[in-house]
Design a protein around this motif. Structure first.
Motif, mmCIF file in Angstrom:
data_model
loop_
_atom_site.group_PDB
_atom_site.id
_atom_site.type_symbol
_atom_site.label_atom_id
_atom_site.label_comp_id
_atom_site.label_asym_id
_atom_site.label_seq_id
_atom_site.Cartn_x
_atom_site.Cartn_y
_atom_site.Cartn_z
ATOM 1 N N ARG A 128 0.847 -1.181 0.000
ATOM 2 C CA ARG A 128 0.000 0.000 0.000
ATOM 3 C C ARG A 128 0.891 1.243 0.000
ATOM 4 N NH1 ARG A 128 -3.755 1.837 5.135
ATOM 5 N NH2 ARG A 128 -4.869 3.566 4.096
ATOM 6 N N THR A 129 0.881 1.993 -1.089
ATOM 7 C CA THR A 129 1.756 3.158 -1.194
ATOM 8 C C THR A 129 1.247 4.348 -0.382
ATOM 9 O OG1 THR A 129 0.647 4.139 -3.119
ATOM 10 C CG2 THR A 129 2.344 2.463 -3.550
ATOM 11 N N LYS A 130 -0.042 4.374 -0.089
ATOM 12 C CA LYS A 130 -0.699 5.496 0.591
ATOM 13 C C LYS A 130 -0.690 6.758 -0.266
ATOM 14 C CE LYS A 130 0.365 3.663 5.185
ATOM 15 N NZ LYS A 130 0.999 3.912 6.495
ATOM 16 N N ASP A 131 -0.530 6.562 -1.580
ATOM 17 C CA ASP A 131 -0.608 7.666 -2.531
ATOM 18 C C ASP A 131 -1.898 7.558 -3.334
ATOM 19 O OD1 ASP A 131 1.821 8.998 -1.984
ATOM 20 O OD2 ASP A 131 2.923 7.478 -3.117
ATOM 21 N N LEU A 132 -2.443 8.691 -3.668
ATOM 22 C CA LEU A 132 -3.660 8.779 -4.464
ATOM 23 C C LEU A 132 -3.260 9.013 -5.917
ATOM 24 C CD1 LEU A 132 -6.724 8.753 -3.726
ATOM 25 C CD2 LEU A 132 -6.649 11.244 -3.875
ATOM 26 N N GLY A 133 -3.874 8.275 -6.835
ATOM 27 C CA GLY A 133 -3.503 8.468 -8.229
ATOM 28 C C GLY A 133 -4.429 7.745 -9.183
ATOM 29 N N ILE A 148 1.383 6.211 -15.029
ATOM 30 C CA ILE A 148 0.879 6.482 -13.686
ATOM 31 C C ILE A 148 0.879 7.987 -13.430
ATOM 32 C CG2 ILE A 148 1.273 6.099 -11.207
ATOM 33 C CD1 ILE A 148 2.833 3.552 -12.049
ATOM 34 N N GLU A 149 -0.206 8.461 -12.855
ATOM 35 C CA GLU A 149 -0.296 9.848 -12.412
ATOM 36 C C GLU A 149 -0.515 9.844 -10.906
ATOM 37 O OE1 GLU A 149 -2.921 13.935 -13.156
ATOM 38 O OE2 GLU A 149 -3.388 12.092 -14.265
ATOM 39 N N VAL A 150 0.375 10.478 -10.167
ATOM 40 C CA VAL A 150 0.275 10.545 -8.719
ATOM 41 C C VAL A 150 -0.302 11.906 -8.337
ATOM 42 C CG1 VAL A 150 1.526 10.448 -6.532
ATOM 43 C CG2 VAL A 150 2.225 8.973 -8.428
ATOM 44 N N LEU A 151 -1.402 11.901 -7.581
ATOM 45 C CA LEU A 151 -2.105 13.133 -7.229
ATOM 46 C C LEU A 151 -1.751 13.638 -5.840
ATOM 47 C CD1 LEU A 151 -5.597 12.113 -8.634
ATOM 48 C CD2 LEU A 151 -3.828 13.452 -9.775
ATOM 49 N N GLY A 152 -1.089 12.818 -5.044
ATOM 50 C CA GLY A 152 -0.726 13.225 -3.691
ATOM 51 C C GLY A 152 -0.945 12.086 -2.720
#
Length: 494
Positions: A364-369, A377-381
């Motif tokens: 679980r990266t705990k990143d929103l994307g 991949i687009e990482v939103l925060g």
């Protein structure tokens, strides 16, 4: 050597150097120093079965010991170099009890003279860990291990465990994706005791036998001086340092490639940087997974601006949908990495099971994307940097991007704090551009014109600067502590 695994590469890099501005080290010299260390370690009664902690800074003595530990298969923990002051000559931060020794490499003798790299007694201190316990690591994570502490930017730091083999494979992934070559000259002004500096920058550069400039305590003036002397064509930076270079360098300079990782890089910074200094790519990863994804230098500017690229070899990604979001392509990113970490350990070297962070080798990266149909991949925060307000998902990075368009705002960080009528409270910490004279009330008033109602911060706080962690990320815990202090003094205004 651990990374350079074929004679052709080794022969081709004989004239290439690794330097820190004080020492200049040719690749063949590394093996001569290894021979000296191979005699020194047994004399100090340090066996290859003993786990050690290495205080590592961007210096030639430090990286020589680091490479030796990898070459000989030691299990070791990387730590930042402890800075001593005249008032704290004898202080030292505790190290985990499973580490039997603390290794400290110095560049200068007590008399202030340069150490001799062929005399380990002159540059390497061996300190016994008085708290050491003889735990049976064979029952836990057996084999050659690299221990790394997470940054702690979003919580208590943990100790992640990597096998040497996976560290190597992760590094070779970066070589392939970033097209690193033996004739490259690589500037590394980021700490190599962090996974970005080590696994994405330093070790991949060593793997191809490139010339490398490792910079300790890099600031703008020091970097520009080293740039002039070393003449790099590739640089690994944090987004903050990209902004610093863009503001402080008076003339353009063409790099073959600049790699940025860490916090979000502003879109206007990205475009301006590329126009002045050449191709800029984002890299996405973590202490646990190493490098997860990176853009290809051949990708278009639009793709490199919006996305962090395709997953690396051996990496699978999935999105766990966020039920509060109407667009079901957005959710939490999970990663399955063939070359990821083995797990976490506690101070005694015993495994810690973080069930909520790992499921069947999916991390679980705990990143929103989001993941596009093309796999990019687009990482939103961070997931903990988004909240529900008025029943809808509000992503902090979207709020930050909007506030950054207000004239006079140099940088902004948005965090959740307390409660409001719309749900979780929002605070915007703003750093003003030089010569700007706008108030917190002015900034918040402007937000009504550029943000939906649910995304308007409840409070705006102007700060002189943003507190930073050594890895170049914003220290958000310090920001929250700053807010608590301000609340106590009743200085936060609507």
């Amino acid at each position: 050597m651990f990374l350079i695994q074929d004679k052709e590469t080794l022969n081709s890099c004989k004239e290439n150097v690794i330097t820190d501005g004080q020492f200049i080290l040719h690749y063949p010299d590394i093996f001569k120093i290894f021979e000296c260390l191979q005699k020194f370690f047994p004399e100090q009664l340090i066996s290859e079965s003993a786990a050690v902690a290495l205080e590592c800074e961007n210096s030639i003595p430090s990286i020589i010991v680091l490479l030796y530990l990898l070459e000989k298969g030691y299990s070791f923990l990387l730590l930042p170099k402890e800075v001593k002051t005249s008032q704290q000559l004898d202080s030292q931060q505790p190290i985990p009890r499973f580490c039997r020794y603390r290794l400290r490499a110095e560049s200068l003798t007590e008399e202030g003279k340069a150490v001799s790299l062929e005399d380990p007694n002159s540059f390497l201190q061996i300190l016994k860990n008085e708290e050491w316990i003889d735990c049976d690591r064979g029952k836990n994570y057996a084999g050659k291990k690299l221990y790394m502490r997470t940054s702690g930017s979003t919580g208590t730091p943990k100790i992640a465990v990597h096998s040497h083999a996976n560290v190597l494979s992760n590094s070779l992934n970066c070589v392939e994706r970033l097209s690193l070559k033996g004739d490259d000259r690589v500037a590394i002004p980021v700490p190599i005791y962090h996974m970005y500096g080590l696994g994405a920058a330093f070790l991949p550069s060593v793997a191809v036998g490139a010339s490398i400039d490792i910079q300790k305590g890099a600031n703008l003036l020091r970097y520009l001086q080293r740039e002039k002397e070393f003449n790099p064509n590739i640089a690994f930076m944090t987004p903050i340092f990209c902004e610093t270079l863009l503001k402080g360098r008076k003339s353009s300079r063409a790099y073959k490639l600049t790699v940025a990782a860490g916090d979000r890089i502003r879109e206007d910074t990205f475009g301006k940087y590329e126009s002045h200094f050449g191709c800029l790519v984002k890299l996405y990863g973590s202490t646990e997974m190493g490098v997860i994804a990176a853009a290809n230098p051949e990708d278009s500017l639009e793709v490199r601006l919006q996305k962090v690229g395709l997953p690396m070899s051996g990496v699978q990604m999935r999105v766990e949908e966020n039920q509060a979001e109407t667009n079901d392509t957005i959710g939490e990113l999970w990663c399955h990495h063939k070359y990821g970490f083995d797990g976490y350990v506690d101070a005694d070297g015993m495994p810690k099971h973080e069930n909520q962070d790992s499921q069947d080798r999916w991390f679980r990266t705990k990143d929103l994307g989001r993941i596009g149909l093309d796999g990019y991949i687009e990482v939103l925060g961070r997931c903990d940097r988004s909240v529900n307000r008025d029943g809808l998902l509000t992503i902090f990075s979207d709020v930050e991007k909007a506030i950054e368009t207000i004239e006079g705002i140099e940088s902004v960080v948005v965090e959740s704090h307390g409660e409001s009528q719309r749900g979780k409270g929002l605070i915007a910490y703003c750093v003003l551009a030089k010569g700007t004279n706008i108030s917190e009330a002015d900034i918040r008033a402007s937000c009504f014109n550029i943000l939906p109602k649910r995304a308007i911060p409840d409070y705006v706080l102007i700060v002189n600067s943003l507190p930073m962690l050594p890895n170049g990320k914003v220290d958000r815990q310090k920001l929250i502590a700053m807010t608590d202090k301000q609340e106590e003094m009743n200085l936060i205004r609507r």
